[in-house]
Scaffold this motif. Sequence first.
Motif, PDB file in Angstrom:
ATOM      1  N   THR A  78      59.092  46.007  44.670  1.00 16.56           N
ATOM      2  CA  THR A  78      58.180  47.106  44.369  1.00 16.56           C
ATOM      3  C   THR A  78      57.442  46.796  43.075  1.00 16.56           C
ATOM      4  O   THR A  78      58.051  46.382  42.082  1.00 16.56           O
ATOM      5  N   TYR A  79      56.140  47.008  43.099  1.00 14.05           N
ATOM      6  CA  TYR A  79      55.259  46.774  41.960  1.00 14.05           C
ATOM      7  C   TYR A  79      54.404  48.016  41.712  1.00 14.05           C
ATOM      8  O   TYR A  79      54.131  48.778  42.644  1.00 14.05           O
ATOM      9  N   THR A  80      53.937  48.150  40.482  1.00 17.25           N
ATOM     10  CA  THR A  80      52.929  49.151  40.142  1.00 17.25           C
ATOM     11  C   THR A  80      51.783  48.450  39.443  1.00 17.25           C
ATOM     12  O   THR A  80      51.996  47.701  38.487  1.00 17.25           O
ATOM     13  N   LEU A  81      50.575  48.685  39.951  1.00 15.70           N
ATOM     14  CA  LEU A  81      49.340  48.151  39.374  1.00 15.70           C
ATOM     15  C   LEU A  81      48.611  49.307  38.707  1.00 15.70           C
ATOM     16  O   LEU A  81      48.348  50.324  39.343  1.00 15.70           O
ATOM     17  N   THR A  82      48.318  49.152  37.419  1.00 15.26           N
ATOM     18  CA  THR A  82      47.604  50.170  36.660  1.00 15.26           C
ATOM     19  C   THR A  82      46.331  49.561  36.109  1.00 15.26           C
ATOM     20  O   THR A  82      46.348  48.426  35.621  1.00 15.26           O
ATOM     21  N   LEU A  83      45.226  50.315  36.182  1.00 13.29           N
ATOM     22  CA  LEU A  83      43.944  49.832  35.665  1.00 13.29           C
ATOM     23  C   LEU A  83      42.931  50.962  35.633  1.00 13.29           C
ATOM     24  O   LEU A  83      43.163  52.033  36.171  1.00 13.29           O
ATOM     25  N   SER A  84      41.820  50.696  34.973  1.00  8.82           N
ATOM     26  CA  SER A  84      40.644  51.562  35.038  1.00  8.82           C
ATOM     27  C   SER A  84      39.454  50.645  35.252  1.00  8.82           C
ATOM     28  O   SER A  84      39.538  49.439  35.015  1.00  8.82           O
ATOM     29  N   ALA A  85      38.328  51.206  35.718  1.00  5.22           N
ATOM     30  CA  ALA A  85      37.161  50.375  35.990  1.00  5.22           C
ATOM     31  C   ALA A  85      35.877  51.114  35.647  1.00  5.22           C
ATOM     32  O   ALA A  85      35.798  52.339  35.782  1.00  5.22           O
ATOM     33  N   THR A  86      34.895  50.345  35.188  1.00  3.02           N
ATOM     34  CA  THR A  86      33.524  50.827  35.012  1.00  3.02           C
ATOM     35  C   THR A  86      32.594  49.759  35.560  1.00  3.02           C
ATOM     36  O   THR A  86      32.957  48.583  35.628  1.00  3.02           O
ATOM     37  N   TYR A 115      42.911  49.412  47.800  1.00  2.52           N
ATOM     38  CA  TYR A 115      42.697  50.626  47.007  1.00  2.52           C
ATOM     39  C   TYR A 115      41.225  50.720  46.640  1.00  2.52           C
ATOM     40  O   TYR A 115      40.683  49.809  46.026  1.00  2.52           O
ATOM     41  N   PHE A 116      40.589  51.803  47.032  1.00  2.00           N
ATOM     42  CA  PHE A 116      39.208  52.095  46.673  1.00  2.00           C
ATOM     43  C   PHE A 116      39.228  53.281  45.715  1.00  2.00           C
ATOM     44  O   PHE A 116      39.927  54.268  45.974  1.00  2.00           O
ATOM     45  N   PHE A 117      38.474  53.201  44.619  1.00  2.00           N
ATOM     46  CA  PHE A 117      38.462  54.295  43.654  1.00  2.00           C
ATOM     47  C   PHE A 117      37.143  54.291  42.892  1.00  2.00           C
ATOM     48  O   PHE A 117      36.395  53.314  42.918  1.00  2.00           O
ATOM     49  N   ASP A 118      36.852  55.431  42.256  1.00  2.00           N
ATOM     50  CA  ASP A 118      35.629  55.553  41.457  1.00  2.00           C
ATOM     51  C   ASP A 118      35.733  54.709  40.199  1.00  2.00           C
ATOM     52  O   ASP A 118      36.780  54.685  39.547  1.00  2.00           O
ATOM     53  N   ALA A 119      34.657  54.050  39.859  1.00  2.00           N
ATOM     54  CA  ALA A 119      34.592  53.260  38.621  1.00  2.00           C
ATOM     55  C   ALA A 119      34.119  54.191  37.504  1.00  2.00           C
ATOM     56  O   ALA A 119      33.029  54.056  36.965  1.00  2.00           O
ATOM     57  N   ASP A 120      34.984  55.137  37.159  1.00  2.00           N
ATOM     58  CA  ASP A 120      34.641  56.180  36.195  1.00  2.00           C
ATOM     59  C   ASP A 120      35.391  56.050  34.868  1.00  2.00           C
ATOM     60  O   ASP A 120      35.349  56.939  34.030  1.00  2.00           O
ATOM     61  N   GLY A 121      36.098  54.931  34.676  1.00  2.00           N
ATOM     62  CA  GLY A 121      36.818  54.696  33.431  1.00  2.00           C
ATOM     63  C   GLY A 121      38.174  55.381  33.358  1.00  2.00           C
ATOM     64  O   GLY A 121      38.889  55.224  32.368  1.00  2.00           O
ATOM     65  N   LYS A 122      38.563  56.148  34.371  1.00  2.00           N
ATOM     66  CA  LYS A 122      39.857  56.834  34.374  1.00  2.00           C
ATOM     67  C   LYS A 122      40.951  55.880  34.837  1.00  2.00           C
ATOM     68  O   LYS A 122      40.781  55.135  35.798  1.00  2.00           O
ATOM     69  N   LYS A 123      42.086  55.933  34.149  1.00  2.00           N
ATOM     70  CA  LYS A 123      43.216  55.065  34.478  1.00  2.00           C
ATOM     71  C   LYS A 123      43.879  55.544  35.772  1.00  2.00           C
ATOM     72  O   LYS A 123      44.072  56.737  35.975  1.00  2.00           O
ATOM     73  N   ARG A 124      44.204  54.572  36.627  1.00  2.00           N
ATOM     74  CA  ARG A 124      44.862  54.848  37.895  1.00  2.00           C
ATOM     75  C   ARG A 124      46.039  53.898  38.081  1.00  2.00           C
ATOM     76  O   ARG A 124      45.997  52.773  37.612  1.00  2.00           O
ATOM     77  N   SER A 125      47.047  54.364  38.805  1.00  2.00           N
ATOM     78  CA  SER A 125      48.201  53.524  39.119  1.00  2.00           C
ATOM     79  C   SER A 125      48.450  53.549  40.613  1.00  2.00           C
ATOM     80  O   SER A 125      48.347  54.600  41.258  1.00  2.00           O
ATOM     81  N   PHE A 126      48.785  52.392  41.154  1.00  4.20           N
ATOM     82  CA  PHE A 126      49.068  52.239  42.573  1.00  4.20           C
ATOM     83  C   PHE A 126      50.403  51.516  42.711  1.00  4.20           C
ATOM     84  O   PHE A 126      50.601  50.462  42.120  1.00  4.20           O
ATOM     85  N   THR A 127      51.309  52.088  43.488  1.00  4.90           N
ATOM     86  CA  THR A 127      52.622  51.489  43.706  1.00  4.90           C
ATOM     87  C   THR A 127      52.716  50.992  45.141  1.00  4.90           C
ATOM     88  O   THR A 127      52.286  51.680  46.065  1.00  4.90           O
ATOM     89  N   PHE A 128      53.258  49.808  45.309  1.00  2.00           N
ATOM     90  CA  PHE A 128      53.403  49.222  46.637  1.00  2.00           C
ATOM     91  C   PHE A 128      54.653  48.355  46.660  1.00  2.00           C
ATOM     92  O   PHE A 128      55.159  47.933  45.617  1.00  2.00           O
ATOM     93  N   THR A 129      55.158  48.106  47.857  1.00  5.42           N
ATOM     94  CA  THR A 129      56.329  47.250  48.040  1.00  5.42           C
ATOM     95  C   THR A 129      55.966  46.142  49.019  1.00  5.42           C
ATOM     96  O   THR A 129      55.451  46.414  50.113  1.00  5.42           O
ATOM     97  N   THR A 130      56.210  44.915  48.609  1.00  7.46           N
ATOM     98  CA  THR A 130      55.961  43.783  49.487  1.00  7.46           C
ATOM     99  C   THR A 130      57.035  43.758  50.576  1.00  7.46           C
ATOM    100  O   THR A 130      58.163  44.181  50.350  1.00  7.46           O
ATOM    101  N   PRO A 131      56.679  43.277  51.760  1.00 10.48           N
ATOM    102  CA  PRO A 131      57.665  43.241  52.844  1.00 10.48           C
ATOM    103  C   PRO A 131      58.747  42.191  52.608  1.00 10.48           C
ATOM    104  O   PRO A 131      58.615  41.334  51.746  1.00 10.48           O
ATOM    105  N   GLU A 132      59.789  42.282  53.437  1.00  7.92           N
ATOM    106  CA  GLU A 132      60.826  41.248  53.430  1.00  7.92           C
ATOM    107  C   GLU A 132      60.155  39.897  53.579  1.00  7.92           C
ATOM    108  O   GLU A 132      59.056  39.799  54.112  1.00  7.92           O
ATOM    109  N   ASP A 133      60.822  38.862  53.161  1.00 11.48           N
ATOM    110  CA  ASP A 133      60.241  37.520  53.223  1.00 11.48           C
ATOM    111  C   ASP A 133      59.902  37.164  54.670  1.00 11.48           C
ATOM    112  O   ASP A 133      60.766  36.966  55.504  1.00 11.48           O
ATOM    113  N   GLU A 134      58.613  37.154  54.947  1.00  9.75           N
ATOM    114  CA  GLU A 134      58.145  36.773  56.277  1.00  9.75           C
ATOM    115  C   GLU A 134      57.400  35.437  56.212  1.00  9.75           C
ATOM    116  O   GLU A 134      56.665  35.071  57.104  1.00  9.75           O
TER     117      GLU A 134
END
Length: 178
Positions: A78-86, A115-134
């Motif tokens: 499980t990972y969490t990606l955090t960022l903001s964009a303009t 993940y699609f999001f507005d490039a409005d400078g607001k910080k966002r976080s997305f959590t996801f889990t990679t599948p078993e080793d395939e």
Amino acid sequence: MKNITDTLTPLMDKFRSKTGLTDKLSVVRATSLMDHLDLHINPNLLNFTVRNVESKQTDTYPEWDNYLAYKRLKPNTTYTLTLSATNTNGVKGASARIYCEVWNNKYINKQLEQYFFDADGKKRSFTFTTPEDEGWLYDVMLYAGSMSVNEHKDFMTTYRDCKLEYGDLATPLTKVGG
């Protein structure tokens, strides 16, 4: 209208539950105990915190201009990606993708998340889990604008406060007060 007691009581209750203390706490005592709390900060797996991704009108596929932010995520993790964009030039969107394009020299085009999001400078976080080793290892891609949307103009997407970390909790880039 809330008074100071209405504000501090839930805060002190939360402090007691987190520390395991059961006695009533004063603000002075809680403040003195703060130095002993371990405020957990996960290390940033990315080697940057700011990244520009540029798209040119003359590019063949400007909607796919991207930056490979992290290569080879671990399976079943499980990972969490955090960022903001303009963006520049009036472009409204930004996007990130968890993706495996090639494995063992074979094009597989396997998408885990997008993940699609507005490039409005607001910080966002997305959590996801990679599948078993395939046999496939996923990468993190940051795109100029929203991937698959052709803007037909020159622009730059700037990602800030970028952090990829293990676990399902977004923690600050640096230790509070440090």
